[in-house]
Design a protein around this motif. Sequence first.
Motif, mmCIF file in Angstrom:
data_model
loop_
_atom_site.group_PDB
_atom_site.id
_atom_site.type_symbol
_atom_site.label_atom_id
_atom_site.label_comp_id
_atom_site.label_asym_id
_atom_site.label_seq_id
_atom_site.Cartn_x
_atom_site.Cartn_y
_atom_site.Cartn_z
ATOM 1 N N MET A 77 0.819 -1.226 0.000
ATOM 2 C CA MET A 77 0.000 0.000 0.000
ATOM 3 C C MET A 77 0.849 1.271 0.000
ATOM 4 O O MET A 77 0.378 2.339 -0.403
ATOM 5 C CB MET A 77 -0.951 0.005 1.208
ATOM 6 N N ALA A 78 2.087 1.154 0.458
ATOM 7 C CA ALA A 78 2.975 2.323 0.421
ATOM 8 C C ALA A 78 3.244 2.759 -1.013
ATOM 9 O O ALA A 78 3.616 3.907 -1.268
ATOM 10 C CB ALA A 78 4.285 1.999 1.138
ATOM 11 N N PHE A 82 -4.904 5.936 -3.845
ATOM 12 C CA PHE A 82 -6.282 5.559 -4.186
ATOM 13 C C PHE A 82 -7.215 6.742 -3.964
ATOM 14 O O PHE A 82 -7.115 7.446 -2.968
ATOM 15 C CB PHE A 82 -6.735 4.378 -3.318
ATOM 16 N N MET A 93 -12.406 18.606 9.308
ATOM 17 C CA MET A 93 -10.970 18.817 9.073
ATOM 18 C C MET A 93 -10.761 19.817 7.945
ATOM 19 O O MET A 93 -11.524 19.834 6.972
ATOM 20 C CB MET A 93 -10.283 17.499 8.711
ATOM 21 N N GLU A 97 -5.110 19.749 6.891
ATOM 22 C CA GLU A 97 -5.054 18.773 7.994
ATOM 23 C C GLU A 97 -5.314 17.358 7.476
ATOM 24 O O GLU A 97 -4.654 16.392 7.889
ATOM 25 C CB GLU A 97 -6.086 19.142 9.064
ATOM 26 N N TYR A 98 -6.285 17.266 6.582
ATOM 27 C CA TYR A 98 -6.644 15.978 5.986
ATOM 28 C C TYR A 98 -5.459 15.416 5.192
ATOM 29 O O TYR A 98 -5.086 14.252 5.336
ATOM 30 C CB TYR A 98 -7.854 16.204 5.091
ATOM 31 N N ARG A 100 -2.315 16.330 5.463
ATOM 32 C CA ARG A 100 -1.197 16.070 6.381
ATOM 33 C C ARG A 100 -1.357 14.695 7.022
ATOM 34 O O ARG A 100 -0.412 13.918 7.129
ATOM 35 C CB ARG A 100 -1.172 17.151 7.468
ATOM 36 N N MET A 101 -2.601 14.398 7.436
ATOM 37 C CA MET A 101 -2.851 13.098 8.062
ATOM 38 C C MET A 101 -2.467 11.970 7.099
ATOM 39 O O MET A 101 -1.725 11.049 7.462
ATOM 40 C CB MET A 101 -4.321 12.957 8.447
ATOM 41 N N PHE A 102 -2.950 12.061 5.855
ATOM 42 C CA PHE A 102 -2.653 10.979 4.928
ATOM 43 C C PHE A 102 -1.174 10.953 4.548
ATOM 44 O O PHE A 102 -0.597 9.881 4.367
ATOM 45 C CB PHE A 102 -3.573 11.035 3.704
ATOM 46 N N ARG A 104 1.233 11.600 6.521
ATOM 47 C CA ARG A 104 1.907 10.903 7.625
ATOM 48 C C ARG A 104 1.574 9.414 7.622
ATOM 49 O O ARG A 104 2.411 8.591 7.976
ATOM 50 C CB ARG A 104 1.531 11.552 8.950
ATOM 51 N N LEU A 105 0.340 9.083 7.243
ATOM 52 C CA LEU A 105 -0.007 7.660 7.162
ATOM 53 C C LEU A 105 0.851 6.966 6.103
ATOM 54 O O LEU A 105 1.151 5.784 6.210
ATOM 55 C CB LEU A 105 -1.498 7.476 6.834
ATOM 56 N N TYR A 106 1.245 7.729 5.073
ATOM 57 C CA TYR A 106 2.122 7.163 4.044
ATOM 58 C C TYR A 106 3.594 7.286 4.430
ATOM 59 O O TYR A 106 4.473 6.967 3.641
ATOM 60 C CB TYR A 106 1.864 7.843 2.693
ATOM 61 N N GLY A 107 3.846 7.791 5.623
ATOM 62 C CA GLY A 107 5.210 7.825 6.131
ATOM 63 C C GLY A 107 6.013 9.039 5.713
ATOM 64 O O GLY A 107 7.231 9.064 5.888
ATOM 65 N N ARG A 109 7.798 12.499 5.872
ATOM 66 C CA ARG A 109 8.325 13.315 6.962
ATOM 67 C C ARG A 109 7.850 14.765 6.790
ATOM 68 O O ARG A 109 7.519 15.426 7.748
ATOM 69 C CB ARG A 109 9.848 13.243 6.972
ATOM 70 N N LYS A 147 -5.036 13.820 -2.429
ATOM 71 C CA LYS A 147 -4.662 12.890 -1.345
ATOM 72 C C LYS A 147 -4.002 11.632 -1.917
ATOM 73 O O LYS A 147 -3.038 11.101 -1.369
ATOM 74 C CB LYS A 147 -5.931 12.533 -0.556
#
Lengths: 245, 270
Positions: A77-78, A82, A93, A97-98, A100-102, A104-107, A109, A147
């Motif tokens: 998934m990295a 999608f 949100m 912010e939205y 940024r969240m995703f 970070r979920l994708y790693g 920095r 996103k």
Amino acid sequence: METAALRAVGLVKEYRRGRAVDGVDLTVRTGERVGLLGPNGAGKTTTILMSLGVVTPDAGSVEIFGHRLPRARPTAMAEVGFAAGYLPLPNQMRVIEYLRMFGRLYGLRRADDAAQAALERFGVGHLARALGTELSSGQKTLVGIVKAVLHEPRLLVLDEPTASLDPDVAQRVRTGLGDLCAEHATALLVTSHNMVEVERLCERVVFLARGRVVADGTPSDIAHRFGRDGLEGVFLHLARDEEAA
Amino acid sequence: MNSGPAAESARRVFAIAARHAYVLRRSPHRVFDVVVWPAVDVVLFGSIGIFAASRATGTARQVTLYLLVGVVLWHVVYQAQIAVATGFLEETWSRTVLNLMVTPMREWEYLAGVALFGLVKLVAGVGVVALIAWGAYAFDVTSIGVGLIPIAVLLLAIGWAIAMFVVGLVLRFGSGAEVLAWGILFMTMPLSGVFYPVSALPAAIRPIGRALPTTHAFEAGRLLAAGRPTPWGELWLAGAGTAVLVVASLGYLGWMLRIFRARGYITRYL
């Protein structure tokens, strides 16, 4: 053998209402742009959900860049972005912010920088501070696409990405996606009911009907094989065929 | 630019915690769960305790202490459970489940993120309860001593375990199971002897009460508040029961997640 961006072999999925997907083989090569088409109920979304590891196939296997699902799902998934035109943005949100969240979920920095760059790519940098409630449905769809690309995935999977966009914005999305795929050799798998869009964006098309692959080739080859002028004619032929069945 | 797996995991956990912080900040009605209901509870049970104690004699005068210890500890388990359960429900309400499932995030990272922000809410909620108990009823929760720490940790783990059962039920049965997020703990509340010893329960249901780890945690809390030595037996029973509950809840959640994927229940949230 070349490692495919996506290699799904013999996918089968049976729901209570019947067999949704019946032995689908689907390969998307690195950098290739593939349209997955078919009438409603043909099995497109189920095929995509199985390809992403969200739905477990009853039979068959899925590999993304050689990572076998479900075991290697996080690694696979990295590599994937999608977006679906039917998924909303959370109301509470801001866009930044939205994203940024995703990020970070994708790693990532530097998720904010990536988010801002991705917004600019699609010409919507000014939406960064907007809340989900302040966006039109088209803007929400655009942010969903932003996103999907902000971590520069090697495989982009888009389910009905431009369904709620006006022709101008849809054109910008196609251009943005085309540029992204060209710059990063990103593979693209896209479903759409807009045949013109698919003809412009995709070099190969896979048609599904009643859960099976009924045609696989370039848009012009497929149109020729079915004796139609374009993909729209093929689509109408298959949809009416399905109704008759 | 990417970094090592541990840093990426930490980033994902904090991303989920931040996401729920935004939701809370922009949804003022959710403050009710965090501080208003806890405040109502402590005033209600504190006042009942004061009234009952004024008419009681002997050891029955300890009723205020029992009620206040109970309400403080109750909110540890309640806030831990409700934060994780409603955190997941938030994803279903905002139809974010699919978008989250197609990221590299692992299930434990999601749960850790929601639980992390839940801890912030728990500190706020229990803080309100403790402050009102101290200011209005002269009950200092720190008088329980360091024994409060293992009890709070056990109740925290129990709250998270029950939340995982709720998440599993929502994955399996959909929005119809949402009501359990608020209701499931209230089913265990009377059996757990939150405000009274389990001997006060009808004989027929006492064994059920004794089997619950919450019962032993609350009993340990009351004994410590009454100035008794550390009740190791109760703590051990609570610890063993909590371990069983946590393992069972993880197994159940994993099972429900497999069913969720196998039956394609994601389509409920598209």
